[in-house]
Design an enzyme around this catalytic site. Sequence first.
Site, PDB file in Angstrom:
ATOM      1  CB  SER A 311      -0.950  -0.045   1.203  1.00 36.77           C
ATOM      2  OG  SER A 311      -1.885   0.995   1.171  1.00 36.77           O
ATOM      3  CG  ASP A 322       7.716   5.060 -11.522  1.00 34.24           C
ATOM      4  OD1 ASP A 322       8.512   4.106 -11.596  1.00 34.24           O
ATOM      5  OD2 ASP A 322       6.478   4.910 -11.612  1.00 34.24           O
ATOM      6  CE  LYS A 336      -5.173  -1.847   0.245  1.00 32.14           C
ATOM      7  NZ  LYS A 336      -5.601  -0.431   0.328  1.00 32.14           N
TER       8      LYS A 336
END
Length: 473
Positions: A311, A322, A336
């Site tokens: 999560s 990224d 998740k």
Amino acid sequence: MLSIINREKYLWTGASIFIVIVLALFLLSPLTFAQSAGSNDPAVYSEILLQVMRFIQNYYIDDVDLTQLYEGAMRGMFESLGDPHSVFLTATDMGDLTTTTTGRFGGVGLYISKQPPSTARDERRLPYVRVVAPIEGTPAHRLGISAGDYITKIDDKPTDDMTMSEVLSHLRGEPGTMVNVTILRDGNIVFSVDIRREFIVVPTVRSAMIDSNTAYLRIIKFTPVTPVDVRAALETFAKNGYSSLIIDLRGNPGGLLSSVTDVADFFLSDEVIVSTRSRIPRENQTFRARRSTLVPRDIPIVVLIDRGSASASEILAGALRDNNRAFLVGEQTFGKGSVQQVRSIGDSGFRLTMSRYYTPAGTSIDRIGITPDKEMREEPLSQEELESHRRIIEGFVIQEFVRSKPNPTERDISNFLTQLRDDGNVLQDRVIRRLIRNELNRTNNDPPVFDLEFDVVLQAAVDIIRNKAVVKQ
């Protein structure tokens, strides 16, 4: 005599047909209406449910508690979604959710998940309670329960058909009381442990300097106070003159979206942290960092992840990677990638998946997880070693040794290793030493912040930094 029997037979047959007709008129007329009105009209199904509820209340053989019927219908409705994160919450559940979110609650100290019963199950996961991560320093953590373990029984009650609400009600209780859980590990290791419940306070951050240049920051969970604790740690690192940073997200089950975006803002400058996408346009959001940062861009960062990272911790890992801000080392994360909102209905409520989150590169990791840039884990054991490991775990061999030698000397450990080899154990000495160290850390009231001697993933991260292999800038 025969005519009397035949007459009674006809009477019973006629009465049965009459009852069937009445039931058909009672139950099928709304259904017929539903078919003619269209299956997308919730008002029609609400009327059907109301009529069935009244019929059960009036004609069921025993008295019926309407609250029980209501809660059962609500649970079934959410279970039909096949989403373990969308659930009905009783008044007790709502209170438990509040205490868990704020980081203070009673229980054994586990973050868990579960596939909903009576729905199609994910073939990769068993229908039992799955341990996402133990909470550091809690009873479950000290007893050696690990991320990826399954709880198959609680006090000898199988968990495969339990709801999450039922699981929590069994695990939580008055501090000082005991609960027994049966653990399934790695497919074939089965053992039971008695856990004494405690008042659980969830820590958020642990930090230390690995050496004069490299700082170590472990984020345990994202709660409302996590950004404050992370900022304090980063400011201390700056005073110590750090020039590289390792962020450890292993075993971090996530937490609040607002908390992780605030933490990510310390490392990113006007870059996308995460975006959420939903069927409802107003739920689509993009979270960006402010222009200012707390951690200079020239400080290389390595992030540690594993299957217990879920999560919000996956959001941070994805955002840093990224945006070319960090290098990820470890294992595939939990996966998740959905966002839930909680809605109240009186004292009860529900948690519903409203959107999925996407990393800055536009990737959804839901039920997939994040793949590290460098995969690193302990070397897998051979079949013979696995059998030795199973005997050690199921026999509580390490726990018994540490209990008898709470401060073992090198001689104590060497004698213990010799005894295990004489008993036919084929595990490498290094593996057993690591099990002993882990057990000592679990039973220590003030365990070390990190263990550079046996933590091979942390060793790899330190080597990457020292060899200047973090090229993402």
